[in-house]
Design an enzyme around this catalytic site. Sequence first.
Site, PDB file in Angstrom:
ATOM      1  N   ASN A 144     -13.182 -43.799 -74.429  1.00  5.38           N
ATOM      2  CA  ASN A 144     -11.815 -44.341 -74.433  1.00  5.38           C
ATOM      3  C   ASN A 144     -11.125 -44.239 -75.795  1.00  5.38           C
ATOM      4  OD1 ASN A 144     -13.368 -46.401 -75.501  1.00  5.38           O
ATOM      5  ND2 ASN A 144     -12.115 -48.015 -74.613  1.00  5.38           N
ATOM      6  N   GLU A 186     -21.023 -52.587 -80.075  1.00  8.71           N
ATOM      7  CA  GLU A 186     -19.656 -53.031 -79.773  1.00  8.71           C
ATOM      8  C   GLU A 186     -19.435 -52.774 -78.298  1.00  8.71           C
ATOM      9  OE1 GLU A 186     -17.854 -54.746 -81.576  1.00  8.71           O
ATOM     10  OE2 GLU A 186     -18.786 -54.428 -83.522  1.00  8.71           O
ATOM     11  N   CYS A 245     -11.150 -51.674 -74.937  1.00 11.74           N
ATOM     12  CA  CYS A 245     -12.031 -52.849 -74.996  1.00 11.74           C
ATOM     13  C   CYS A 245     -11.218 -54.091 -75.333  1.00 11.74           C
ATOM     14  CB  CYS A 245     -13.126 -52.620 -76.025  1.00 11.74           C
ATOM     15  SG  CYS A 245     -12.496 -52.078 -77.591  1.00 11.74           S
TER      16      CYS A 245
HETATM   17  P1  NAP Z   1     -20.975 -46.406 -71.419  1.00 10.09           P
HETATM   18  O1  NAP Z   1     -21.130 -45.896 -70.045  1.00 10.09           O
HETATM   19  O2  NAP Z   1     -21.886 -47.487 -71.869  1.00 10.09           O
HETATM   20  O3  NAP Z   1     -21.114 -45.125 -72.366  1.00 10.09           O
HETATM   21  C1  NAP Z   1     -20.975 -45.211 -73.758  1.00 10.09           C
HETATM   22  C2  NAP Z   1     -21.828 -44.141 -74.406  1.00 10.09           C
HETATM   23  O4  NAP Z   1     -23.202 -44.445 -74.184  1.00 10.09           O
HETATM   24  C3  NAP Z   1     -21.589 -42.746 -73.838  1.00 10.09           C
HETATM   25  O5  NAP Z   1     -21.672 -41.816 -74.883  1.00 10.09           O
HETATM   26  C4  NAP Z   1     -22.740 -42.596 -72.865  1.00 10.09           C
HETATM   27  O6  NAP Z   1     -23.070 -41.247 -72.608  1.00 10.09           O
HETATM   28  C5  NAP Z   1     -23.846 -43.305 -73.615  1.00 10.09           C
HETATM   29  N1  NAP Z   1     -24.961 -43.748 -72.790  1.00 10.09           N
HETATM   30  C6  NAP Z   1     -24.964 -44.039 -71.466  1.00 10.09           C
HETATM   31  N2  NAP Z   1     -26.213 -44.405 -71.068  1.00 10.09           N
HETATM   32  C7  NAP Z   1     -27.010 -44.354 -72.164  1.00 10.09           C
HETATM   33  C8  NAP Z   1     -28.405 -44.606 -72.400  1.00 10.09           C
HETATM   34  N3  NAP Z   1     -29.230 -44.998 -71.423  1.00 10.09           N
HETATM   35  N4  NAP Z   1     -28.886 -44.441 -73.634  1.00 10.09           N
HETATM   36  C9  NAP Z   1     -28.077 -44.064 -74.646  1.00 10.09           C
HETATM   37  N5  NAP Z   1     -26.760 -43.784 -74.489  1.00 10.09           N
HETATM   38  C10 NAP Z   1     -26.229 -43.942 -73.268  1.00 10.09           C
HETATM   39  O7  NAP Z   1     -19.516 -46.943 -71.687  1.00 10.09           O
HETATM   40  P2  NAP Z   1     -18.130 -46.210 -71.332  1.00 10.09           P
HETATM   41  O8  NAP Z   1     -17.856 -46.423 -69.909  1.00 10.09           O
HETATM   42  O9  NAP Z   1     -18.158 -44.845 -71.875  1.00 10.09           O
HETATM   43  O10 NAP Z   1     -17.101 -47.039 -72.227  1.00 10.09           O
HETATM   44  C11 NAP Z   1     -16.385 -48.133 -71.749  1.00 10.09           C
HETATM   45  C12 NAP Z   1     -16.980 -49.412 -72.295  1.00 10.09           C
HETATM   46  O11 NAP Z   1     -16.950 -49.383 -73.709  1.00 10.09           O
HETATM   47  C13 NAP Z   1     -16.181 -50.632 -71.893  1.00 10.09           C
HETATM   48  O12 NAP Z   1     -17.041 -51.670 -71.523  1.00 10.09           O
HETATM   49  C14 NAP Z   1     -15.434 -50.989 -73.170  1.00 10.09           C
HETATM   50  O13 NAP Z   1     -15.061 -52.330 -73.267  1.00 10.09           O
HETATM   51  C15 NAP Z   1     -16.423 -50.588 -74.215  1.00 10.09           C
HETATM   52  N6  NAP Z   1     -15.778 -50.363 -75.510  1.00 10.09           N
HETATM   53  C16 NAP Z   1     -15.998 -51.277 -76.509  1.00 10.09           C
HETATM   54  C17 NAP Z   1     -15.388 -51.137 -77.735  1.00 10.09           C
HETATM   55  C18 NAP Z   1     -15.638 -52.135 -78.836  1.00 10.09           C
HETATM   56  O14 NAP Z   1     -15.429 -51.788 -79.991  1.00 10.09           O
HETATM   57  N7  NAP Z   1     -16.067 -53.348 -78.533  1.00 10.09           N
HETATM   58  C19 NAP Z   1     -14.543 -50.051 -77.958  1.00 10.09           C
HETATM   59  C20 NAP Z   1     -14.335 -49.130 -76.928  1.00 10.09           C
HETATM   60  C21 NAP Z   1     -14.977 -49.303 -75.711  1.00 10.09           C
HETATM   61  P3  NAP Z   1     -22.475 -40.406 -71.378  1.00 10.09           P
HETATM   62  O15 NAP Z   1     -21.271 -41.140 -70.876  1.00 10.09           O
HETATM   63  O16 NAP Z   1     -22.142 -39.100 -71.970  1.00 10.09           O
HETATM   64  O17 NAP Z   1     -23.564 -40.303 -70.365  1.00 10.09           O
END
Ligand code: NAP
Length: 499
Positions: free
Chosen positions: A156, A254, A288
């Site tokens: 995002n 995060e 987020c």
């Molecule tokens: P996600 O599904 O957790 O993915 C985030 C990253 O982690 C991606 O690069 C993903 O790779 C990787 N990943 C997935 N499974 C993993 C595993 N088992 N081991 C290691 N890495 C793994 O999250 P998203 O859907 O992309 O992002 C949305 C979330 O991020 C929301 O909950 C949002 O609130 C949060 N967010 C938080 C912040 C903050 O600063 N607090 C900022 C932005 C977003 P792939 O997708 O390539 O498989």
Amino acid sequence: MSDNLLNVSELKNYIDGIWQNNVTDFATVINPATGKEVVKVPLSAKADVDKAVEVAKKAQKEWALEPAPMRAEILYEVGRIMKDRKEHLSQLLTLENGKVLEEARGEVQEGIDMAFYMAGEGRRLFGQTTNAELKDKFAMSVRSPIGVVGLITPWNFPIAIATWKSFPAIVAGNAVVWKPATETPIMAYELAKIFEEAGLPKGIVNVVFGSGSQVGDAMVQHPDIRVISFTGSNDTGRHIAGECGRQLKKVSLEMGGKNAVIVMDDADLDLAADGILWSAFGTSGQRCTACSRVIVHKDVKEELESLILDKMKELKIGNGLEDGIKVGPIINQAGIDKIKKYIQIGQDEGAKLIAGGNQLTGEAYGDGLFFEPTVFTDATIDMRIAQEEIFGPVVSLIPVSSFEEAIKVNNSVEYGLSSSIFTRDVNQVYRAQRDLDTGIVYVNAGTTGAEIHLPFGGTKGTGNGHRDSGVQALDVYTEWKAVYVDYSGKLQRAQIDVE
Ligand code: NAP
């Protein structure tokens, strides 16, 4: 504007300063506004991670010996190149992620700001000097790089978050292995090119594309990656934290948010409605820090509702590369399905749907994934739509009777990222900034709009106490070393040889 902003059809890993072409398995990156293919991204394997870590480990030893102001010179150059390419980067960002161009420009600007800010840290990286308890003895604490750090980033904010993590890691003398989200790899490809052009030595930043379950997991498990800095969902974050815990590996998380705007009865309601629209529907609610709850004093609820509904009529939805669009697409079908699920949950729970609620289809939207900005009202604190992260353009109004109740409702969720209050009462302002249990608090502004020189992150289920950006980010990528220099010429025993 066209889809051929990118001059390659397949991306490559960037390891040891070389664009690798060994990976044969690819995923397709889709523009969520059009459904068209943008590029193919490698699905790398554990062996690619192993290779990246090996070269990073070697390169980091030399890099750590470079004076920090010299390391920082590279970041100034990175910032300069990013500034020159801001428009191109922004368009590519909209192409892969869908956010409207104006917001993409803002995100790239964050990266530029972070480059110059962290470059400045090259001449600070302050430690502390302090007094020793014995005569003729000197004491100080200094920051030391940790070694190889692993960055795992979400789709995002594909460039801003990467800069929040990689720039402090680099200036502090570490080497980086970075796995960007498979949905949005182009910003990583572009940033790797910029590092290369800026003269960053080989092996200091290595980009390995691929899935979380393969590449991400291999990074988390690798014994020579001593820090994992992760931004993403809570489920993934908790899993990574568990794995890192077993290895005593430092981990910065995060994660999600369930952010609220509080609107008190003395607020400037017009301003509050603007703040709510911007933070609830900007980036189609896929931030987020997105506002997904409005905690409103019951005496102004109706007026606020009608202001919101009125202003929503101005929100043009469509391809973010086109003029006048205010709300872009949802990243993928899974995102749409999740939003639909929560619309149903909200209705079943008894909240009143007063705007939106539907996916937008038909000729005007083609194969793009669009969802109407949606408003529920009369939600209550216990409803799932008031507790769980939806990650779409959906906001729920929760009426309250007092300031105290507003704070209680704000703090009632498992997350603690961002909150905001609209009021003209200075006493409420100061009480709110003290009592809101979130890492970020805004007054008379929405829940989004962080600046890079302040710490970014959340309390409770949003994180684990670390922060991205700000000088605080350096704590993730450095160890504190305490140094004692005894110049008395004799053995002096601390706590014992005191007069
Ligand atoms: P996600 O599904 O957790 O993915 C985030 C990253 O982690 C991606 O690069 C993903 O790779 C990787 N990943 C997935 N499974 C993993 C595993 N088992 N081991 C290691 N890495 C793994 O999250 P998203 O859907 O992309 O992002 C949305 C979330 O991020 C929301 O909950 C949002 O609130 C949060 N967010 C938080 C912040 C903050 O600063 N607090 C900022 C932005 C977003 P792939 O997708 O390539 O498989």
